[in-house]
Design a protein around this motif. Structure first.
Motif, short mmCIF file in Angstrom:
data_model
loop_
_atom_site.label_atom_id
_atom_site.label_comp_id
_atom_site.label_asym_id
_atom_site.label_seq_id
_atom_site.Cartn_x
_atom_site.Cartn_y
_atom_site.Cartn_z
N LEU A 246 18.05 1.48 -3.30
CA LEU A 246 19.47 2.01 -3.70
C LEU A 246 20.52 0.84 -3.00
CD1 LEU A 246 19.07 5.41 -1.61
CD2 LEU A 246 19.58 5.03 -4.11
N ALA A 247 19.94 -0.10 -2.41
CA ALA A 247 21.08 -1.11 -1.91
C ALA A 247 20.42 -2.40 -1.55
CB ALA A 247 22.31 -0.56 -0.75
N ARG A 248 21.21 -3.45 -1.61
CA ARG A 248 20.85 -4.76 -0.99
C ARG A 248 22.10 -5.28 -0.11
NH1 ARG A 248 20.44 -8.97 -5.31
NH2 ARG A 248 19.03 -10.16 -3.87
N LEU A 249 21.64 -5.61 1.07
CA LEU A 249 22.71 -6.00 2.19
C LEU A 249 22.63 -7.64 2.29
CD1 LEU A 249 21.69 -3.19 4.52
CD2 LEU A 249 23.09 -3.29 2.66
N ALA A 250 23.73 -8.24 2.06
CA ALA A 250 23.71 -9.50 1.70
C ALA A 250 24.02 -10.28 3.19
CB ALA A 250 24.88 -10.14 0.92
N HIS A 251 23.04 -11.17 3.44
CA HIS A 251 23.39 -12.41 4.67
C HIS A 251 23.42 -13.67 4.25
CE1 HIS A 251 23.51 -10.21 8.56
NE2 HIS A 251 23.05 -9.22 7.63
N ASP A 252 23.40 -14.68 4.97
CA ASP A 252 23.40 -16.32 4.42
C ASP A 252 22.14 -16.56 4.84
OD1 ASP A 252 26.08 -16.03 3.54
OD2 ASP A 252 27.04 -16.60 5.80
N ASP A 253 21.28 -16.04 5.38
CA ASP A 253 19.96 -16.64 5.81
C ASP A 253 18.96 -15.16 5.77
OD1 ASP A 253 17.85 -18.30 6.45
OD2 ASP A 253 19.23 -19.61 7.81
N VAL A 254 17.86 -15.65 6.20
CA VAL A 254 16.69 -14.53 6.60
C VAL A 254 17.34 -13.43 7.34
CG1 VAL A 254 14.39 -14.13 7.31
CG2 VAL A 254 14.83 -16.24 6.26
N VAL A 255 16.94 -12.36 6.88
CA VAL A 255 17.19 -11.14 7.60
C VAL A 255 16.15 -10.69 8.18
CG1 VAL A 255 17.96 -8.57 7.34
CG2 VAL A 255 19.09 -10.32 5.91
N ASN A 256 15.97 -10.49 9.58
CA ASN A 256 14.90 -10.43 10.42
C ASN A 256 14.58 -8.92 10.83
OD1 ASN A 256 14.30 -13.23 10.99
ND2 ASN A 256 16.23 -13.50 12.02
N SER A 257 15.96 -7.99 10.88
CA SER A 257 15.66 -6.83 11.30
C SER A 257 16.53 -5.88 11.09
CB SER A 257 15.55 -6.75 13.07
OG SER A 257 15.62 -5.66 13.80
N VAL A 258 16.72 -4.73 10.88
CA VAL A 258 17.54 -3.68 10.50
C VAL A 258 17.32 -2.49 11.50
CG1 VAL A 258 17.90 -4.34 8.06
CG2 VAL A 258 16.11 -2.74 8.83
N ALA A 259 18.29 -1.70 11.62
CA ALA A 259 18.22 -0.48 12.69
C ALA A 259 19.48 0.66 12.15
CB ALA A 259 18.35 -1.04 14.13
N PHE A 260 18.76 1.74 11.79
CA PHE A 260 19.59 2.94 11.57
C PHE A 260 19.81 3.66 12.74
CE2 PHE A 260 17.32 2.86 7.74
CZ PHE A 260 18.24 3.03 6.73
N SER A 261 21.17 4.06 13.00
CA SER A 261 21.58 4.62 14.24
C SER A 261 20.90 6.09 14.13
CB SER A 261 23.12 5.11 14.33
OG SER A 261 23.45 6.15 15.16
N PRO A 262 20.06 6.52 15.10
CA PRO A 262 19.44 7.92 15.26
C PRO A 262 20.46 8.97 15.23
CG PRO A 262 19.30 6.83 17.39
CD PRO A 262 19.92 5.76 16.34
N ALA A 263 21.57 8.78 15.64
CA ALA A 263 22.81 9.79 15.59
C ALA A 263 23.34 9.97 14.41
CB ALA A 263 23.78 9.54 16.64
N ASP A 264 23.43 8.88 13.28
CA ASP A 264 24.07 8.94 12.26
C ASP A 264 23.49 8.05 11.26
OD1 ASP A 264 25.65 9.07 9.91
OD2 ASP A 264 27.59 8.16 10.87
N GLN A 265 22.61 8.27 10.18
CA GLN A 265 21.97 7.52 9.28
C GLN A 265 22.91 6.72 8.47
OE1 GLN A 265 18.91 9.37 6.83
NE2 GLN A 265 20.48 10.87 5.98
N GLU A 266 24.13 7.03 8.58
CA GLU A 266 25.12 6.32 7.52
C GLU A 266 25.50 5.42 8.16
OE1 GLU A 266 27.73 9.02 5.31
OE2 GLU A 266 26.40 10.73 5.67
N LEU A 267 24.84 4.82 9.45
CA LEU A 267 25.44 3.54 10.28
C LEU A 267 24.07 2.86 10.38
CD1 LEU A 267 27.14 1.65 11.91
CD2 LEU A 267 26.45 3.11 13.73
N LEU A 268 24.17 1.87 9.50
CA LEU A 268 22.86 0.88 9.81
C LEU A 268 23.57 -0.90 10.21
CD1 LEU A 268 20.07 0.16 8.90
CD2 LEU A 268 20.91 -0.83 6.61
N LEU A 269 22.52 -1.43 11.02
CA LEU A 269 22.68 -2.76 11.45
C LEU A 269 21.68 -3.70 10.97
CD1 LEU A 269 22.87 -1.92 15.42
CD2 LEU A 269 24.90 -2.13 13.73
N SER A 270 22.18 -4.91 10.58
CA SER A 270 21.19 -5.96 10.01
C SER A 270 21.37 -7.34 10.79
CB SER A 270 21.31 -6.11 8.73
OG SER A 270 22.84 -6.40 8.38
#
Length: 609
Positions: free
Chosen positions: A537-561
């Motif tokens: 559904l989506a690609r999330l752009a960075h400037d280098d390798v993306v090592n980790s992602v994490a969804f908020s367990p309280a709200d899956q519409e919040l994601l960290l990379s």
């Protein structure tokens, strides 16, 4: 005023079927008749399957209210809009972990700090709460963290720098009440990472070489801290001792609490399941994963992508830092390399044969009741999951060992008291061979499904030298394993890529929410898939390798990379951004046209096939 002739509904529907979804909704504002036709279920069913390119054999998710709302969920509720970039780390960010409440998260980095962040500020922004440096304990960097069940303690795993440039791991436990260090536990190899078993006990590893390419891994249960009541009670106890052959070691341990009363939260891929059953005999001979290839199909796009990847490979081979999580660990690989300088290939083959004979003779037999897949009427089960191998040092198998209730505390028998003197090793209850290099694992929120990132070996390959594993694919396959049936249940997801070779393979952390699964990749993007429909559904752009992602367990519409570019990016869904903006503005008349249509299609679905 005289009205003109009205088109019949069937003709309006035929016209709408030939329009894109946003044009359909805009046309629905014309009149009451067109509005009614623009909400037709058959219309949105056709738009759904054609837009997302989902096989029509896959039914709508049972929890969906309508095709229109299901289309809107996949379009509007994906955390794919960057809202904040956190730059407090000064080096590569390796791992992210949310608390179970979702009110905080932690980050680990090559700058050797673990940082805690607050996600509940009134303005919606994320802010730094605390930072601890582990250099004072002779750590090289922090690599992994995990909150315990009640969010009172934080487990932090890192690389400990020993004498003569040797390195092993260490696990620290930090109190989240006053940020004091409660305990430190050695952990070898360091990519065991460690994990919580329950609120007060954690699991670590140790590795003992008993030959040139033969070792045993010991998994320990440790109490997180020693209080007054524990002064006369064990604070550490051996859980399992498992034999390793062909330079393999146990790594990446995690605990799954599989409950007897749960319902599968994934749609069955009926077409893939029937095909899998037909090919079952063939797959037992050599693994051929069922792939859902999400790569672009246009020849020009493929050529541009290949050129870009060639540039990335060239850059990585000329001056970029080496990977920070090589597999196997340096201590294990150096031991084998040193041994091979003095021992011939024939001797190593004999050693492996002897080790296999010893393993059969001195391994505690498995309890049949522990290895059977869970049924609805059975009790809850707790599994220890880890990566391992039998053919080469590359981790290519998932080992599963059940932890019984009496083993979940350090009190009780002392080390080895319960085993016979002839039973050196514990047997595995179940092994799943992925037939490729495993580079990441993650559990669904209900612990029913295990998601595995792997880079496949060539079909039909033969491994003759454990130190020369087969070449691995650039494409990363994301497998889904049902921990009740203990088998792979879905087509493999594919969209992300990795380029490093076997002996420098990056560990790519992934995360799973109720509806989505996300993963990092070496192609400078994070990826989000829908768990039910197996689509990217989506690609999330960075400037280098993306090592980790994490969804908020309280709200899956919040994601960290987290990325090698030293940043943490915060992503929210278009729906959440719109709600936040609406709450900040004075109320105004509501538009008939859903505002989610005003968003550019490419802002979220740029990873759609």
């Amino acid at each position: 005023m005289e009205c003109g002739p009205v088109l019949p509904d069937s003709l309006v529907l035929e016209i709408f079927l030939r329009l894109p979804h946003d044009a359909v909704l805009r046309a629905g504002l014309t009149c009451r008749q067109w509005l009614a036709v623009s909400r037709d279920e058959f219309l949105w069913r056709e738009l759904f399957y054609s837009y997302y390119r989902i096989p029509r054999s896959v039914p709508r998710h049972p929890a969906a209210v309508s095709w229109y709302r299901e289309f809107k969920r996949l379009f509007d509720c994906i955390p794919c809009v960057e809202v904040q970039t956190l730059r407090e780390h000064t080096d590569q960010v390796l791992h992210l972990a949310f608390s179970h409440r979702g009110h905080r998260f932690s980050s680990c980095s090559k700058d050797c700090t673990v940082k805690l962040w607050d996600t509940e500020r009134p303005d919606g922004n994320i802010s730094l709460v605390h930072s601890s440096s582990m250099r004072q304990f002779n750590w090289g960097y922090t690599q992994f963290s995990q909150f315990n069940a009640d969010d009172s303690l934080l487990l932090v795993s890192g690389v400990y720098l020993g004498p003569h440039h040797s390195s092993s791991g260490e696990i620290a436990v930090i109190s989240l009440e006053n940020y004091t260090l409660l305990s430190r536990v050695r952990n070898k190899p360091y990519d065991v990472f460690g994990c919580w078993l329950n609120e007060t006990h954690l699991i670590s590893g140790n590795l003992h070489w008993i030959g040139n390419m033969t070792s045993c891994s010991v998994l320990w249960l440790n109490k997180a801290f020693q209080d007054i009541e524990s002064e006369n009670v064990n604070v550490v106890k051996r859980l399992f001792k498992i034999q390793n052959i062909n330079a393999s070691t146990i790594r990446t341990v995690m605990v799954a609490h599989c409950r007897r009363h749960d319902n599968p939260d994934l749609l069955l891929d009926y077409e893939a399941q029937s095909q899998a059953r037909r090919q079952k005999g063939q797959q037992q001979q050599h693994h051929q994963p069922l792939l859902f290839d999400l790569a672009t199909s246009g020849s020009e796009e493929e050529e541009e992508q290949e050129e870009e990847e060639e540039c990335q490979r060239g850059a990585r081979g000329h001056g970029l830092p080496s990977p920070r999580l090589p597999q196997p660990t340096m201590s294990g690989l150096e031991h084998v390399i040193h041994s091979r300088k003095n021992v011939g290939q024939k001797e190593l083959e004999i050693e492996t044969q002897v080790a296999q004979l010893m393993g059969r003779a001195y391994t505690k037999p498995p309890d049949p009741s522990l290895s059977e897949p869970s049924e609805s009427g059975e009790e809850d089960k707790t599994y220890l999951l880890f990566t391992t191998g039998s053919l080469t040092y590359s981790p290519h198998q998932i080992g599963i060992k059940r932890i019984r209730p009496e083993q979940m505390t350090t009190s009780g028998p002392v080390l080895g008291e319960e085993r016979s003197s002839d039973e050196f090793f514990d047997s595995l209850d179940h092994v799943i061979d992925i037939h490729g290099h495993i580079i990441g694992m993650g559990l669904s929120p209900d612990h029913r499904y295990l998601y595995v990132n792997s880079r496949a070996w060539p079909a039909g390959c033969v491994i003759s030298d454990p130190m020369s594993p087969p070449p691995i694919a650039e494409e990363i396959d994301l497998h889904v394993i049902d921990l009740k049936s203990l088998r792979e249940e879905r087509r493999s997801l594919r969209a992300h890529r990795a380029f490093t070779p076997n002996d420098e393979c990056f560990f790519i952390f992934l995360d799973v929410s109720r509806d989505f699964v996300a993963s990092g990749a070496e192609d400078k993007h994070g990826y989000i898939w829908d768990r039910h429909y197996n689509i990217c559904l989506a690609r999330l752009a960075h400037d280098d390798v993306v090592n980790s992602v994490a969804f908020s367990p309280a709200d899956q519409e919040l994601l960290l990379s987290a990325s090698d570019d030293s940043t943490i990016k915060v992503w929210r869904s278009p729906r959440m951004i719109r709600l936040a903006q609406a709450s900040a503005r004075p109320p105004r008349p509501r538009s008939l046209l859903p505002s989610w249509l005003s968003r550019s299609k490419n802002s979220c679905i740029n990873g759609k096939p």
